[in-house]
Design an enzyme around this catalytic site. Structure first.
Site: not given
Ligand code: SAH
Ligand code: SF4
Length: 378
Positions: A95, A108, A115, A119, A122, A179, A310, A353
């Site tokens: 994206e 962005c 990834c 984390c 995420c 990523g 988020n 984010c």
């Protein structure tokens, strides 16, 4: 006989393109001409490159292509944020998000399909990891967004007028999509060089930001090879907590990370590092955490950007309340640290984010392990 797979010219920065043209027996100025057509004019058709010799155009058509990723979905949020889902082959998609603001427009950009760093909070990390994006797929996001926003022409005209940064639709680029950019170092740096190059996008180093979870040796390389503005995903005020939230911390703990930030600032285009800090209710958002942070960053000129968490399905975390975030910010501000709280944009199209998920075929064993764990728990 037709040559093998055509070369995608979006994969080259100027040095790479000059070298590739040299291999064809062509002069460097030809490479510069083609580079300007590709990136300043947003041109993907060799026939349209009217000041390039016809014979060379014919040859290029035979052996090369200008091929950005293909958009498969285009969503526009009520606040104007726009998100594209881009096909990067083999059922993977990444994206790209455009965030318009009054005085600037920020793109962005993603650097990997998925990834590997996992984390805890995420959504991209939870997808697992498939592969690094090529330089063409990274710069192709800017190429495409410029085109789809109808900006290519204005950008070229601004450059012509010697106006380096103002008046463009895309004035800033942040490597904050899917990523970890520094885990795909070479391709990311090739794309960064194109963003900065006057023959391509001509953005100033201050307007291009790499965000990293803290891969210390790669931060040093970035400083040496292509220093741009740096954002570091801090998210915790001590090692025990950061080990859990940002697992790469187990390899490069806070003391080393802070030292790397100081080294980076010796060459950085801005005289501060931006620390990103996701606000997770009851996890990292107490007054004590804020005071611990102040002590942690004492020797690093920095700003803080607090990101209200988020949510995404099954994340296991909640967003800190507005009042908690305000108090947390207050402690940092009282200590003299410039602190902003990120406005959540593009909520209705999941473009905020950490919500970027795309479609990733996980090639690690992580998904399998998780499935196994969840059945065991039951
Ligand atoms: N891999 C890089 C850049 C991409 S993420 C990095 O980690 O820095 C961009 C920012 O969004 C990072 O600071 C990341 O930690 C943060 N982020 C990730 N998931 C989030 C979520 N669910 N809510 C808010 N911010 C999140
Ligand atoms: Fe990867 Fe950044 Fe998400 Fe961590 S926050 S999993 S490094 S994309």
């Amino acid at each position: 006989m037709k040559m093998n797979t055509p070369v995608n010219l979006l994969d080259f920065d100027i040095d790479g393109l000059v070298a590739w043209f040299a291999g064809l027996g062509e002069k460097p100025f030809r490479a510069r001409q083609v580079m300007r057509w590709m990136h300043r004019e947003g041109c993907d058709d060799f026939d349209a490159m009217t000041d390039v010799a016809k014979s060379l155009r014919a040859r290029l058509k035979d052996i090369a292509v200008i091929r950005p990723p293909v958009p498969v979905r285009d969503s526009v949020s009520t606040d104007g944020t726009r998100k594209w889902l881009l096909d990067v082959g083999n059922a993977n998609a990444v994206e790209t998000v455009f965030i318009p603001e009054t005085s600037r427009g920020t793109l962005c950009v993603s650097s990997q399909a998925g990834c590997a760093l996992d984390c805890a909070f995420c959504s991209t990390g939870k997808q697992g990891f498939n592969r690094n994006l090529s330089a063409a797929e990274i710069i192709g996001q800017l190429w495409l967004a410029n085109k789809l926003l109808g900006a290519a022409r204005e950008t070229a005209a601004d450059l012509e007028a010697g106006d380096k940064d103002n008046g463009r639709i895309i004035s800033n680029v942040v490597m904050m999509g899917m990523g970890e950019p520094l885990a795909n170092f070479d391709n990311v740096v090739t794309a960064l060089r194109l963003m900065l190059d006057d023959h391509a996008y001509g953005l100033s180093r201050r307007r291009v930001t790499v965000s990293t979870s803290g891969i210390v040796p790669a931060m040093d390389r970035l400083r040496d090879e292509c220093p741009v503005a740096l954002a570091v995903s801090l998210h915790a005020s001590n090692d025990a907590l950061r080990d859990r939230l940002v697992p790469i911390n187990q390899k490069y703990p806070l003391r080393e990370l802070m030292a790397a930030c100081q080294r980076y600032l010796e060459r950085a285009p801005r005289d501060f590092v931006t620390f990103e800090y996701v606000m997770l209710d009851g996890v990292n958002d107490s007054d004590a955490h804020a005071h611990e942070l102040v002590a942690l960053v004492r020797d690093v000129p920095c700003k803080f950007n607090l990101i209200p968490f988020n949510p995404f399905p099954n994340s296991g975390f909640l967003r800190s309340g507005a009042e908690r975030i305000r108090r947390f910010a207050g402690i940092l501000i009282d200590a003299g640290i410039v602190t902003t709280t990120r406005k959540t944009r593009g909520d209705d199209v999941d473009a905020a984010c950490g919500q970027l998920a795309g479609q990733v075929q996980d090639k690690t064993r992580r998904t399998m392990v998780r499935l196994k764990q969840s059945t065991e728990i039951r």
